[in-house]
Design a protein around this motif. Structure first.
Motif, short mmCIF file in Angstrom:
data_model
loop_
_atom_site.label_atom_id
_atom_site.label_comp_id
_atom_site.label_asym_id
_atom_site.label_seq_id
_atom_site.Cartn_x
_atom_site.Cartn_y
_atom_site.Cartn_z
N ALA A 1 0.84 -1.20 0.00
CA ALA A 1 0.00 0.00 0.00
C ALA A 1 0.87 1.25 0.00
N ASP A 2 0.62 2.13 -0.97
CA ASP A 2 1.34 3.40 -1.05
C ASP A 2 0.50 4.45 -0.33
N THR A 3 0.92 4.82 0.87
CA THR A 3 0.12 5.76 1.67
C THR A 3 0.20 7.18 1.14
N ARG A 4 1.05 7.42 0.13
CA ARG A 4 1.10 8.74 -0.51
C ARG A 4 -0.04 8.92 -1.52
N ASP A 5 -0.72 7.83 -1.87
CA ASP A 5 -1.82 7.86 -2.82
C ASP A 5 -3.05 8.46 -2.13
N VAL A 6 -3.46 9.64 -2.56
CA VAL A 6 -4.56 10.34 -1.88
C VAL A 6 -5.86 9.56 -1.95
N SER A 7 -6.02 8.69 -2.96
CA SER A 7 -7.27 7.93 -3.09
C SER A 7 -7.41 6.88 -1.99
N ARG A 8 -6.35 6.58 -1.28
CA ARG A 8 -6.42 5.59 -0.20
C ARG A 8 -6.95 6.20 1.10
N TRP A 9 -7.00 7.52 1.15
CA TRP A 9 -7.39 8.21 2.39
C TRP A 9 -8.88 8.53 2.40
N THR A 10 -9.48 8.34 3.54
CA THR A 10 -10.89 8.69 3.73
C THR A 10 -11.01 9.52 5.02
N VAL A 11 -12.15 10.15 5.20
CA VAL A 11 -12.42 10.87 6.45
C VAL A 11 -13.29 9.99 7.32
N ARG A 12 -12.82 9.73 8.54
CA ARG A 12 -13.54 8.87 9.46
C ARG A 12 -13.46 9.46 10.86
N HIS A 13 -14.61 9.62 11.49
CA HIS A 13 -14.68 10.20 12.84
C HIS A 13 -13.99 11.57 12.90
N GLY A 14 -14.13 12.35 11.83
CA GLY A 14 -13.62 13.71 11.81
C GLY A 14 -12.14 13.85 11.54
N ARG A 15 -11.48 12.76 11.10
CA ARG A 15 -10.07 12.87 10.77
C ARG A 15 -9.74 11.95 9.60
N GLU A 16 -8.63 12.24 8.94
CA GLU A 16 -8.23 11.47 7.78
C GLU A 16 -7.63 10.13 8.20
N CYS A 17 -8.00 9.08 7.45
CA CYS A 17 -7.55 7.73 7.78
C CYS A 17 -7.15 7.00 6.50
N CYS A 18 -6.02 6.30 6.56
CA CYS A 18 -5.58 5.44 5.46
C CYS A 18 -5.57 4.00 5.97
N PRO A 19 -6.63 3.22 5.72
CA PRO A 19 -6.67 1.84 6.19
C PRO A 19 -5.58 1.01 5.51
N LEU A 20 -4.92 0.17 6.30
CA LEU A 20 -3.82 -0.65 5.77
C LEU A 20 -4.10 -2.14 5.88
N PHE A 21 -4.72 -2.57 6.98
CA PHE A 21 -5.00 -3.99 7.15
C PHE A 21 -6.05 -4.16 8.24
N SER A 22 -6.94 -5.14 8.04
CA SER A 22 -7.92 -5.48 9.06
C SER A 22 -8.35 -6.92 8.85
N ASP A 23 -8.39 -7.70 9.93
CA ASP A 23 -8.81 -9.09 9.81
C ASP A 23 -9.79 -9.51 10.90
N GLY A 24 -10.38 -8.55 11.60
CA GLY A 24 -11.28 -8.87 12.69
C GLY A 24 -10.57 -9.09 14.01
N ILE A 25 -9.25 -9.22 13.98
CA ILE A 25 -8.45 -9.40 15.19
C ILE A 25 -7.63 -8.15 15.46
N GLU A 26 -7.01 -7.63 14.40
CA GLU A 26 -6.26 -6.38 14.54
C GLU A 26 -6.60 -5.47 13.38
N HIS A 27 -6.43 -4.17 13.61
CA HIS A 27 -6.72 -3.15 12.61
C HIS A 27 -5.50 -2.22 12.54
#
Length: 226
Positions: free
Chosen positions: A121-147
Motif C-alpha cells: 500500500a502506497d500511503t502517498r496515494d490520496v485515493s487511499r485516504w478517507t475521512v472517518r470520525h472527523g479525521r483522515e484515515c488510510c486503512p492498511l490492514f484489518s482481519d477482525g483481530i487487529e486493525h
C-alpha cells in the motif's frame, strides 16, 4: 533477549532513548522496541539501512510487517520509497536491500497462522485516504483481530476515541502529548487494554501508524531478521 516483552504492560520509546545496535549484516542497525528471543524471535524495531546494504534472501515463517519511513527500501528488483506499507504473510521470503539507504519500522513474527495475503500500500496515494470520525484515515490492514491504519489527527484531538483491547502507535509526523509527556516524531507507544482520553495530538497535529485489537502471540520463534 527480552525487550518490553509483556504485552499487558505499557511501553514507550522516544527518539532520545534510541540505542542503535548492529545487526549481523554490515550496514544494517536496529533500535529494539520490543523483542522476545534472539535473531529469530518476535520483534518490533526501527531498522536503518546504510546505502548499498542488504540482507541475504531469507524466510519469515511467522510473517513480517514494514512501514518505510525514509529513503527507499527494496525487495529484489522492487523498490518502495518512504510511505509504502508492506505486509509479508507467514511462509513468505524476500531479499531486502537499500541502494540509497532507508529507515523502516518493522514487526516480525506477530501474525496469525491463517494470514496468507500479501499487502502493498502506497500511503502517498490520496485515493487511499478517507475521512472517518472527523479525521483522515488510510486503512492498511484489518482481519477482525487487529486493525492497522495511518491516522492524521488534528491538534488537540484525542488519539483513541474509546476503550481499546490493546493499541500500538508510531508517530510518523508531528507529535502526541499526554499530560507533561510529549512523544515527538519517531516515538513508539504500546498501550494495554483501557481508555486513554488524555493522549492527544500535539500543537501541530500528528500522523500516526496505529494498530488496535487483540495482538497475536508469536506463532513461531523461527525467522530471520529483516
Amino acid at each position: 533477549m527480552l525487550v518490553n516483552p509483556d504485552l499487558s504492560l505499557r511501553a514507550a520509546v522516544t527518539p532520545h532513548q534510541y540505542q542503535w545496535i548492529a545487526s549481523p549484516q554490515p550496514g544494517v542497525e536496529r533500535v529494539m522496541l520490543n523483542r522476545v528471543g534472539g535473531e529469530k524471535g518476535r520483534a518490533t524495531s526501527i531498522v536503518r539501512y546504510a546505502p548499498d546494504s542488504w540482507f541475504p534472501h531469507h524466510p519469515h515463517p511467522a510473517g513480517e510487517e514494514i512501514l518505510v519511513l525514509s529513503g527507499t527500501f527494496s525487495e529484489g528488483d522492487t523498490h518502495y520509497p518512504a510511505g509504502w506499507y508492506l505486509r509479508n504473510p507467514p511462509g513468505s521470503s524476500h531479499q531486502p536491500s537499500s541502494a540509497e539507504g532507508a529507515v523502516i519500522f518493522v514487526k516480525l513474527g506477530q501474525m496469525q497462522r491463517g494470514e496468507s495475503r500479501p499487502v502493498r500500500a502506497d500511503t502517498r496515494d490520496v485515493s487511499r485516504w478517507t475521512v472517518r470520525h472527523g479525521r483522515e484515515c488510510c486503512p492498511l490492514f484489518s482481519d477482525g483481530i487487529e486493525h492497522v491504519s495511518l491516522e492524521r489527527i488534528p491538534a488537540g484531538a484525542t488519539v483513541l476515541g474509546g476503550p481499546v483491547e490493546s493499541a500500538e502507535m508510531l508517530v510518523v509526523e508531528g507529535s502526541l502529548r499526554e499530560h507533561a509527556q510529549e512523544y515527538e516524531r519517531g516515538s513508539w507507544v504500546r498501550l494495554p487494554p483501557g481508555t486513554y482520553p488524555d493522549l492527544v495530538a500535539g500543537r501541530c497535529g500528528a500522523c500516526v501508524y496505529l494498530k488496535t485489537g487483540r495482538f497475536a502471540n508469536p506463532v513461531s520463534l523461527a525467522g530471520a531478521s529483516c
